[in-house]
Each structure stands twice: as structure tokens, then as C-alpha cells.
Design a protein around this motif. Structure first.
Motif, PDB file in Angstrom:
ATOM      1  N   ALA A  29       0.738  -1.131   0.141  1.00 17.07           N
ATOM      2  CA  ALA A  29       0.148   0.052  -0.179  1.00 17.07           C
ATOM      3  C   ALA A  29       0.719   1.259   0.042  1.00 17.07           C
ATOM      4  CB  ALA A  29      -0.928  -0.139   1.260  1.00 17.07           C
ATOM      5  N   ALA A  30       1.800   1.221   0.833  1.00 22.65           N
ATOM      6  CA  ALA A  30       2.854   2.374   0.897  1.00 22.65           C
ATOM      7  C   ALA A  30       3.440   2.612  -0.476  1.00 22.65           C
ATOM      8  CB  ALA A  30       3.811   2.273   1.995  1.00 22.65           C
ATOM      9  N   ALA A  31       3.886   1.449  -1.065  1.00 18.02           N
ATOM     10  CA  ALA A  31       4.594   1.800  -2.575  1.00 18.02           C
ATOM     11  C   ALA A  31       3.727   2.341  -3.606  1.00 18.02           C
ATOM     12  CB  ALA A  31       5.335   0.368  -2.784  1.00 18.02           C
ATOM     13  N   ARG A  32       2.440   1.628  -3.497  1.00 19.93           N
ATOM     14  CA  ARG A  32       1.408   2.373  -4.416  1.00 19.93           C
ATOM     15  C   ARG A  32       0.827   3.347  -3.952  1.00 19.93           C
ATOM     16  NH1 ARG A  32       0.453  -2.720  -7.516  1.00 19.93           N
ATOM     17  NH2 ARG A  32       1.670  -4.357  -6.443  1.00 19.93           N
ATOM     18  N   ARG A  33       0.695   3.866  -2.784  1.00 25.88           N
ATOM     19  CA  ARG A  33       0.083   5.083  -2.241  1.00 25.88           C
ATOM     20  C   ARG A  33      -1.319   4.879  -2.409  1.00 25.88           C
ATOM     21  NH1 ARG A  33       3.564  10.091  -5.256  1.00 25.88           N
ATOM     22  NH2 ARG A  33       5.792   9.393  -4.726  1.00 25.88           N
ATOM     23  N   ALA A  34      -1.654   3.627  -2.169  1.00 28.07           N
ATOM     24  CA  ALA A  34      -2.763   3.103  -1.804  1.00 28.07           C
ATOM     25  C   ALA A  34      -3.444   3.233  -0.512  1.00 28.07           C
ATOM     26  CB  ALA A  34      -3.131   1.723  -2.691  1.00 28.07           C
ATOM     27  N   THR A  35      -4.890   3.260  -0.370  1.00 24.88           N
ATOM     28  CA  THR A  35      -5.456   2.897   0.717  1.00 24.88           C
ATOM     29  C   THR A  35      -5.277   1.459   1.207  1.00 24.88           C
ATOM     30  OG1 THR A  35      -6.929   4.683   0.449  1.00 24.88           O
ATOM     31  CG2 THR A  35      -8.042   3.185   2.124  1.00 24.88           C
ATOM     32  N   LEU A  36      -5.380   1.032   2.116  1.00 31.33           N
ATOM     33  CA  LEU A  36      -5.212  -0.363   2.945  1.00 31.33           C
ATOM     34  C   LEU A  36      -6.570  -0.609   3.677  1.00 31.33           C
ATOM     35  CD1 LEU A  36      -3.635  -2.971   3.342  1.00 31.33           C
ATOM     36  CD2 LEU A  36      -2.777  -1.956   5.279  1.00 31.33           C
ATOM     37  N   VAL A  37      -7.322  -1.460   2.943  1.00 34.36           N
ATOM     38  CA  VAL A  37      -8.504  -2.123   3.606  1.00 34.36           C
ATOM     39  C   VAL A  37      -8.130  -3.295   4.136  1.00 34.36           C
ATOM     40  CG1 VAL A  37     -10.855  -2.728   3.200  1.00 34.36           C
ATOM     41  CG2 VAL A  37      -9.690  -0.870   1.843  1.00 34.36           C
ATOM     42  N   ALA A  38      -8.318  -3.296   5.854  1.00 33.07           N
ATOM     43  CA  ALA A  38      -7.936  -4.593   6.536  1.00 33.07           C
ATOM     44  C   ALA A  38      -9.354  -5.231   6.965  1.00 33.07           C
ATOM     45  CB  ALA A  38      -7.204  -4.109   7.877  1.00 33.07           C
ATOM     46  N   VAL A  39      -9.461  -6.369   6.461  1.00 34.56           N
ATOM     47  CA  VAL A  39     -10.931  -6.835   6.605  1.00 34.56           C
ATOM     48  C   VAL A  39     -10.649  -8.547   7.677  1.00 34.56           C
ATOM     49  CG1 VAL A  39     -12.660  -8.071   5.419  1.00 34.56           C
ATOM     50  CG2 VAL A  39     -11.437  -6.302   4.116  1.00 34.56           C
ATOM     51  N   ASN A  40     -11.486  -8.469   8.520  1.00 36.14           N
ATOM     52  CA  ASN A  40     -11.430  -9.346   9.438  1.00 36.14           C
ATOM     53  C   ASN A  40     -12.789 -10.046   9.264  1.00 36.14           C
ATOM     54  OD1 ASN A  40     -11.325 -11.105  11.823  1.00 36.14           O
ATOM     55  ND2 ASN A  40     -11.005  -9.723  13.204  1.00 36.14           N
ATOM     56  N   VAL A  41     -12.946 -11.240   8.711  1.00 34.94           N
ATOM     57  CA  VAL A  41     -14.261 -11.699   8.699  1.00 34.94           C
ATOM     58  C   VAL A  41     -14.314 -12.836   9.928  1.00 34.94           C
ATOM     59  CG1 VAL A  41     -15.749 -13.333   7.258  1.00 34.94           C
ATOM     60  CG2 VAL A  41     -14.031 -11.580   6.243  1.00 34.94           C
ATOM     61  N   TRP A  42     -15.236 -12.533  11.049  1.00 32.67           N
ATOM     62  CA  TRP A  42     -14.946 -13.263  12.014  1.00 32.67           C
ATOM     63  C   TRP A  42     -15.889 -14.659  12.022  1.00 32.67           C
ATOM     64  CZ3 TRP A  42     -19.545 -13.879  14.702  1.00 32.67           C
ATOM     65  CH2 TRP A  42     -20.595 -12.981  14.609  1.00 32.67           C
ATOM     66  N   SER A  43     -16.667 -15.007  11.083  1.00 32.79           N
ATOM     67  CA  SER A  43     -17.485 -16.232  11.125  1.00 32.79           C
ATOM     68  C   SER A  43     -17.618 -16.533   9.567  1.00 32.79           C
ATOM     69  CB  SER A  43     -18.790 -16.050  11.557  1.00 32.79           C
ATOM     70  OG  SER A  43     -19.389 -17.257  11.532  1.00 32.79           O
ATOM     71  N   ASP A  44     -17.255 -18.056   9.407  1.00 33.36           N
ATOM     72  CA  ASP A  44     -17.333 -18.703   8.174  1.00 33.36           C
ATOM     73  C   ASP A  44     -18.681 -19.601   7.936  1.00 33.36           C
ATOM     74  OD1 ASP A  44     -14.947 -21.252   8.246  1.00 33.36           O
ATOM     75  OD2 ASP A  44     -16.500 -20.536   9.363  1.00 33.36           O
ATOM     76  N   VAL A  45     -19.584 -19.402   8.964  1.00 37.46           N
ATOM     77  CA  VAL A  45     -20.859 -19.860   9.026  1.00 37.46           C
ATOM     78  C   VAL A  45     -21.830 -19.204   9.005  1.00 37.46           C
ATOM     79  CG1 VAL A  45     -22.239 -21.596  10.255  1.00 37.46           C
ATOM     80  CG2 VAL A  45     -19.808 -21.802  10.213  1.00 37.46           C
ATOM     81  N   SER A  46     -22.880 -19.421   7.987  1.00 39.77           N
ATOM     82  CA  SER A  46     -24.196 -18.226   7.821  1.00 39.77           C
ATOM     83  C   SER A  46     -25.201 -18.892   8.617  1.00 39.77           C
ATOM     84  CB  SER A  46     -24.516 -18.283   6.378  1.00 39.77           C
ATOM     85  OG  SER A  46     -23.351 -17.563   5.659  1.00 39.77           O
ATOM     86  N   VAL A  47     -25.740 -18.286   9.630  1.00 42.82           N
ATOM     87  CA  VAL A  47     -26.856 -18.558  10.538  1.00 42.82           C
ATOM     88  C   VAL A  47     -28.075 -17.786   9.993  1.00 42.82           C
ATOM     89  CG1 VAL A  47     -27.797 -18.968  12.863  1.00 42.82           C
ATOM     90  CG2 VAL A  47     -25.161 -19.331  12.252  1.00 42.82           C
ATOM     91  N   GLN A  48     -29.135 -18.616   9.650  1.00 47.58           N
ATOM     92  CA  GLN A  48     -30.347 -17.702   9.175  1.00 47.58           C
ATOM     93  C   GLN A  48     -31.151 -17.246  10.292  1.00 47.58           C
ATOM     94  OE1 GLN A  48     -30.670 -17.034   5.879  1.00 47.58           O
ATOM     95  NE2 GLN A  48     -28.802 -18.247   5.425  1.00 47.58           N
ATOM     96  N   PRO A  49     -31.466 -16.033  10.022  1.00 52.26           N
ATOM     97  CA  PRO A  49     -32.568 -15.509  11.266  1.00 52.26           C
ATOM     98  C   PRO A  49     -33.720 -16.658  11.465  1.00 52.26           C
ATOM     99  CG  PRO A  49     -31.880 -13.749   9.471  1.00 52.26           C
ATOM    100  CD  PRO A  49     -31.552 -15.140   8.839  1.00 52.26           C
ATOM    101  N   SER A  50     -34.225 -17.235  10.555  1.00 47.06           N
ATOM    102  CA  SER A  50     -35.288 -18.101  10.642  1.00 47.06           C
ATOM    103  C   SER A  50     -35.065 -19.170  11.596  1.00 47.06           C
ATOM    104  CB  SER A  50     -35.614 -19.008   9.451  1.00 47.06           C
ATOM    105  OG  SER A  50     -34.473 -19.732   8.812  1.00 47.06           O
ATOM    106  N   LEU A  51     -33.637 -19.398  12.037  1.00 46.45           N
ATOM    107  CA  LEU A  51     -33.204 -20.611  13.137  1.00 46.45           C
ATOM    108  C   LEU A  51     -32.879 -19.762  14.596  1.00 46.45           C
ATOM    109  CD1 LEU A  51     -30.536 -22.354  10.999  1.00 46.45           C
ATOM    110  CD2 LEU A  51     -32.684 -22.939  11.366  1.00 46.45           C
ATOM    111  N   GLY A  52     -33.485 -18.302  14.576  1.00 48.45           N
ATOM    112  CA  GLY A  52     -33.502 -17.830  15.803  1.00 48.45           C
ATOM    113  C   GLY A  52     -32.270 -16.783  16.244  1.00 48.45           C
ATOM    114  N   ALA A  53     -31.222 -16.857  15.332  1.00 46.12           N
ATOM    115  CA  ALA A  53     -30.079 -15.990  15.541  1.00 46.12           C
ATOM    116  C   ALA A  53     -30.233 -14.649  14.515  1.00 46.12           C
ATOM    117  CB  ALA A  53     -28.709 -16.758  14.969  1.00 46.12           C
TER     118      ALA A  53
END
Length: 300
Positions: free
Chosen positions: A180-204
Motif C-alpha cells: 500500500a505504501a509503495a502504491r500510495r493506496a488506501t489499505l483496507v484491513a478485513v477481518n471476517v469473524w465467522s465462516d458459517v451463515s446462520v439464518q434468522p429463521s433459526l433464531g439468530a
């Protein structure tokens, strides 16, 4: 003071390899590193049943490789003209493609590959080779993918880095800040904290107190992973993102507008045991921008 390690780009005459050269030249010029262009000549063993045929085929491949290297060097120098000076060297290597590139990676700042190629006999960057090098390289591996109409890799947009709660992602974070520094670009730091999709219909539901607690905790994890780099790279603008979703899906969405996606990978043992993680494996095959795969420090 020793010379800096070069960025090494592998070429095979394909359009994908040309895109890799463009990306590697831009990156090397921006980081003031030399660029080393290599092509691998490999004669399949069955040709040696006819020695004259093998010798003729070998010479033809060497001649083709020389022309390929010369053309790639011209493309690299033209690409770097608007960025800065660029030292370019070229070389032919002989042997198995993946092993040759892994060997070269020990003395490289990065290995740069196209996302696809012509095959091991006529070319070199087939999918299996790319995956093998990304998994076993001693240096970070950039797999160049593009979304522009002319096939060139994107040169605008943020650098995006995927972060998890493990210390193994530290090398990826460091590489992302440097890019990012070399390219003079913005850095977007992404933390994805769950890889399991829970549907609202299941109560969550998103308003569930447990979700809020986890979200807050993951924001702390992200802040800890970025600690220290903000001071080291004060000119890099950082955007923090904490998302609850599948990592591949979230990072793929950010790749649609990014110029580079940086991900880590984990190994387990020696050369035969090193494996790409499922997320990095998927992204180098499907992301809409170049992907830089960075192994943990203790695996390099």
C-alpha cells in the motif's frame, strides 16, 4: 550492503504471462527493486527415446524462450517508464517448472505468476504449477488476475488484506502495508469473524447480544493485528472492516474494486506437507484482481 532481492516473474508466451510482466514491472519500479524475468525449458522424458528428436526439440524451445524473454523485457521497461527506473535481467532455466520456481523463490522478494497458461510443454503456468508454487514458495507469490478490457491488471483501487485472529497472518499484514505504501493506496484491513451463515429463521439475529460481543472482540483482534504498522507507515490510510460472513465471499467482493488482495496461508510440515488454506486457494483462482499469497514467517 548486499543487492536487494529481485521480483521474479515467470513467462510462457501466454497473455496471462504478459499481464504478470506488467504487474511485476509496476511493482518492482514502485518498490525500487530489480526485476528478473525467467522462463523454464522442459523436455519431456519420452522425447529422449529419439535422441535426435530430443536435441532438435530442445534447441527449438531454447530459441523460442530467448525470443520470449526479449519481448518480455521490452514490455517490462515500457511499463515502468512512467513509474521509475527499473533494472531488468532475464534467464532461461531447465527442469520441472514448479520445482524450478520454488528454488528461485529462496532468493526472490516475490514470485509473480499468471493466472493460467499454455501447459508445461508449450508454456508453463498451468493451474497445478501455480497452486504448487503458491503453496511451497519461500517468498510471497503474486497470482496476477485482471478485470480490465485490455487484459492488463488493475492499477487503481485499494490494497485489501484478509486478517484472522492467528499470529500466522502477521507476515500478510506486513506485506500489505508495504504494498500500500509503495502504491500510495488506501489499505483496507478485513477481518471476517465467522465462516458459517446462520439464518434468522433459526433464531439468530444481528441484534443478538452474543453477536455484539463477538463483533466487539473481533474489532479488538483487528486493532491488535494492525498495532505498530500505523506508526511505521504513517502515510498509509487504513480502513478497518469487521464482517460476519464467509471469508471468500467478503474478500471476493472487495477484490472487485481493489488493485491487490493480500492473503496469508498456513503450512503443516515440510515441502510435501505444505498446503494452501481453502480461502487463499479459492481466491487465487477466482478473485477479480491480483492476489498476493504470503506464508507465515516461520514457514518461509
Amino acid at each position: 550492503m548486499s543487492d536487494p532481492k529481485p521480483i521474479v516473474v515467470a513467462v510462457d508466451g501466454s497473455d496471462a504471462a504478459a499481464a504478470a510482466v506488467i504487474w511485476a514491472a509496476r511493482t518492482a519500479a514502485a518498490r525500487a527493486l530489480p526485476l528478473h524475468i525467467v522462463t523454464v525449458v522442459h523436455v519431456p522424458s519420452f522425447y529422449y527415446s529419439e535422441p535426435y528428436l530430443a536435441q532438435s526439440f530442445h534447441q527449438e524451445m531454447k530459441d523460442t524462450a530467448r525470443a520470449r524473454l526479449d519481448n518480455s523485457a521490452v514490455l517490462a521497461r515500457q511499463t515502468a517508464e512512467e513509474i521509475g527506473p527499473l533494472k531488468v535481467t532475464t534467464a532461461q532455466a531447465e527442469g520441472k517448472v514448479a520445482q524450478t520456481l520454488v528454488d528461485l523463490s529462496a532468493q526472490a522478494a516475490q514470485i509473480v505468476l499468471g493466472s493460467r497458461g499454455l501447459g508445461e510443454v508449450k508454456g508453463l503456468l498451468i493451474g497445478s504449477v501455480t497452486l504448487a508454487v503458491a503453496a511451497h514458495s519461500h517468498a510471497p507469490v503474486a497470482v496476477v488476475r485482471g478485470r480490465t478490457l485490455d487484459g492488463a491488471p488493475p492499477a487503481e483501487g485499494p490494497v485489501v488484506v484478509g486478517i484472522d485472529g492467528s499470529e500466522s497472518c502477521e507476515a500478510a499484514v506486513a506485506a500489505a502495508f508495504e504494498e500500500a505504501a509503495a502504491r500510495r493506496a488506501t489499505l483496507v484491513a478485513v477481518n471476517v469473524w465467522s465462516d458459517v451463515s446462520v439464518q434468522p429463521s433459526l433464531g439468530a439475529v444481528p441484534e443478538d447480544p452474543q453477536w455484539s460481543t463477538i463483533q466487539t472482540g473481533e474489532e479488538v483482534v483487528l486493532a491488535e493485528r494492525l498495532a505498530g504498522y500505523r506508526e511505521r507507515y504513517p502515510d498509509v490510510v487504513v480502513e478497518r472492516v469487521v464482517a460476519r460472513d464467509r471469508p471468500v465471499r467478503v474478500l471476493s467482493e472487495y477484490a472487485e474494486t481493489a488493485q491487490l488482495l493480500v492473503v496469508g496461508t498456513r503450512g503443516r510440515g515440510g515441502f510435501k506437507g505444505l498446503l494452501l488454506g481453502s480461502t487463499s486457494n479459492a481466491l487465487i483462482q477466482t478473485a477479480d484482481c491480483p492476489v498476493l499469497v504470503v506464508r507465515p514467517y516461520d514457514a518461509q
